[in-house]
Design an enzyme around this catalytic site. Structure first.
Site, PDB file in Angstrom:
ATOM      1  N   THR A  64      85.570  51.560 -30.144  1.00  0.00           N
ATOM      2  CA  THR A  64      86.142  52.544 -31.085  1.00  0.00           C
ATOM      3  C   THR A  64      86.742  51.900 -32.334  1.00  0.00           C
ATOM      4  O   THR A  64      86.739  52.506 -33.403  1.00  0.00           O
ATOM      5  CB  THR A  64      87.230  53.378 -30.376  1.00  0.00           C
ATOM      6  OG1 THR A  64      88.126  52.489 -29.713  1.00  0.00           O
ATOM      7  CG2 THR A  64      86.627  54.318 -29.357  1.00  0.00           C
ATOM      8  N   ARG A  65      87.237  50.670 -32.200  1.00  0.00           N
ATOM      9  CA  ARG A  65      87.878  50.021 -33.352  1.00  0.00           C
ATOM     10  C   ARG A  65      86.880  49.590 -34.423  1.00  0.00           C
ATOM     11  O   ARG A  65      87.262  49.196 -35.522  1.00  0.00           O
ATOM     12  CB  ARG A  65      88.716  48.821 -32.883  1.00  0.00           C
ATOM     13  CG  ARG A  65      89.978  49.267 -32.123  1.00  0.00           C
ATOM     14  CD  ARG A  65      90.586  48.131 -31.336  1.00  0.00           C
ATOM     15  NE  ARG A  65      91.037  47.036 -32.169  1.00  0.00           N
ATOM     16  CZ  ARG A  65      91.353  45.831 -31.714  1.00  0.00           C
ATOM     17  NH1 ARG A  65      91.262  45.565 -30.425  1.00  0.00           N
ATOM     18  NH2 ARG A  65      91.758  44.889 -32.533  1.00  0.00           N
TER      19      ARG A  65
END
Length: 253
Positions: A16-17
């Site tokens: 997700t980052r």
């Protein structure tokens, strides 16, 4: 111990980052996907079989790997295992249980470490075989080890444990040898230990490092081997880290 070498690559996460809908491991580093660099290092180390554990948008990951490694997939040297729910590294390896059937050794790698080299993996394998360990942890020496699990050794230098950063005492926080999250196991021992990994922790996940204590309980020795170049174990979680890895890789080409 037989000398056959297999590799399992953990590549099921979303990442997700990275601020992207693409699975993390297919982001390119110097023209090839991150997971491709890990596959190439595995082959250079002498791995006869490779199993990539896929999960998030698995079709995309499989298609990218097929495009980059078509011949090896056709020959059956690269296989896939599906992790439908991300329930920890131990659970991921359990999803590849059918792959862990021999009497040789199996290295567990991360699909987001594009700087790992075949040379380091070969040395890790040689050290593991020479010492006849049940598990050998790939470690690295960092001047600033903050955030990483530390390798705890006794006064004779023998491996005692891995302690997570948040659980370290002030004294242990000064230890520079850290856990890379990559390991080589005696295949038979890992197969047996997977049944004993429990998820009785705050996250309700199955953690692969728990297999270390389980295998030690079988009476097998455990040790850690430090990578020659610490940047080899760097995982990529953000766009900035990907650019950093690409810069390092370009310098080594």
């Amino acid at each position: 111990m037989e000398n056959s070498l297999k590799v399992i690559i953990l590549a099921a996460g979303k990442g997700t980052r990275m601020k992207s809908e693409l699975p993390k491991v297919v982001h390119k580093c110097c023209g090839s996907s991150m997971v491709h660099h890990v596959i190439e290092a595995s082959k250079a180390a002498g791995a006869e079989d490779i199993c990539v554990i896929v999960g998030y948008k698995s079709e995309i990951v499989e298609n990218v790997i097929k495009e980059e490694n078509g011949v090896d997939i056709e020959a059956g040297r690269i296989k896939f295992a599906l992790q439908t729910e991300q329930l920890g590294t131990g659970h991921a390896v359990k999803c590849a249980r059918d792959f862990i059937t021999g009497k040789g050794s199996v290295i567990v790698l991360c699909g987001d470490t594009p700087l790992i080299t075949g040379d380091t993996l070969k040395k890790l394998y040689e050290k593991h075989m020479e010492e006849k360990n049940g598990v050998t942890v790939l470690s690295a020496i960092f001047e600033d080890p903050t955030g990483y699990g530390r390798i705890i050794r006794d006064e004779n230098g023998s491996f005692l444990a891995i302690t997570e950063d948040k659980d370290c005492t002030e004294e242990q926080k000064k230890i520079g040898e850290i856990n890379s999250g990559m390991y080589i196991f005696d295949e038979e021992m890992l197969y047996k230990a997977l049944d004993e990994i429990k998820n009785d922790n705050a996250q309700g996940e199955y953690y692969l490092p728990d297999a270390i204590e389980i295998i030690r309980g079988y009476g097998r020795s455990v040790n850690a081997f430090a990578a020659g170049e610490k940047q080899e174990i760097l995982g990529v979680n953000t766009v900035e880290q990907l650019k950093n890895a690409e810069d390092i890789l370009k310098q080594s080409m």
